[in-house]
Design an enzyme around this catalytic site. Sequence first.
Site, PDB file in Angstrom:
ATOM      1  CE1 TYR A 179       7.948  -2.640   1.801  1.00 28.68           C
ATOM      2  CE2 TYR A 179       6.841  -3.133   3.871  1.00 28.68           C
ATOM      3  CZ  TYR A 179       6.855  -3.139   2.488  1.00 28.68           C
ATOM      4  OH  TYR A 179       5.774  -3.621   1.789  1.00 28.68           O
TER       5      TYR A 179
ATOM      6  CE  LYS B 126       5.248  -0.426   0.570  1.00 26.68           C
ATOM      7  NZ  LYS B 126       4.837  -0.255  -0.840  1.00 26.68           N
TER       8      LYS B 126
END
Length: 246
Positions: A169, A173
């Site tokens: 994750y 990002k």
Amino acid sequence: MTEIALITGGNKGIGFETARQLGAAGVRVLVGARAAERGEPAAATLRVDGADATFVRLDVTDEDAIEAAAKRIEAEFGRLDILVNNAGISVYVGSGADGVAPPSRTPVAAVRENFETNVFGVIAVTNVMLPLLRKAPLGRIVNVSSGLGSVTLAAADDPLLAGINLLPYNTSKTALNGVTIAYARELRDTPIKVNAVTPGYCATDLNGHTGFRTAAEGAEVTVRLALIGPDGPTGGFFGADGPVPW
């Protein structure tokens, strides 16, 4: 002239609140969702609240679905003023109680899965929707990132992010932030503004509703950047309290 906004993943959580707040501001909102059973009820709820809302089938990992959505938007509206790339996932892996594995034990497949939606999906949607954004007097693209994607904060061992070392994750990002800068650089001589935002740690399905901010609070920064004027920023990363370091 009523502005048109497309919100990917607009059927729940921060995406839904973004659609609700934009609708309350008089923007016509297109609720992007993968399936009608998710998107139609969300759009109906927004209409009950007084928003001009329409469900648009959109799976950011399906190029045919993206193309079909763009053709529909062009046929019905002729342009797109605001694109909010909100759809995102977090694949948790590992055998611990929290379902999180350290980077050295993270399967590459989990990283690929996160990137497919959080990075490649954003690129795919943006590229297809860009011709419609170019037809708007002032186009705005807002990419929903995360403070977990900030290399500066991670390297400084920011206390708010300490221990949240999610390789799939977080790195997706970080990559999304780079994507934001790349598009902003390409479009800097056009009326289109491109920015990334971090909604903060919000209680959503993504984290099992453990966040301390509400989805409505998290949506506020997205809405603020989605409604900026011609003198607004581009190529920036923003949170509730202002600029965030990359």
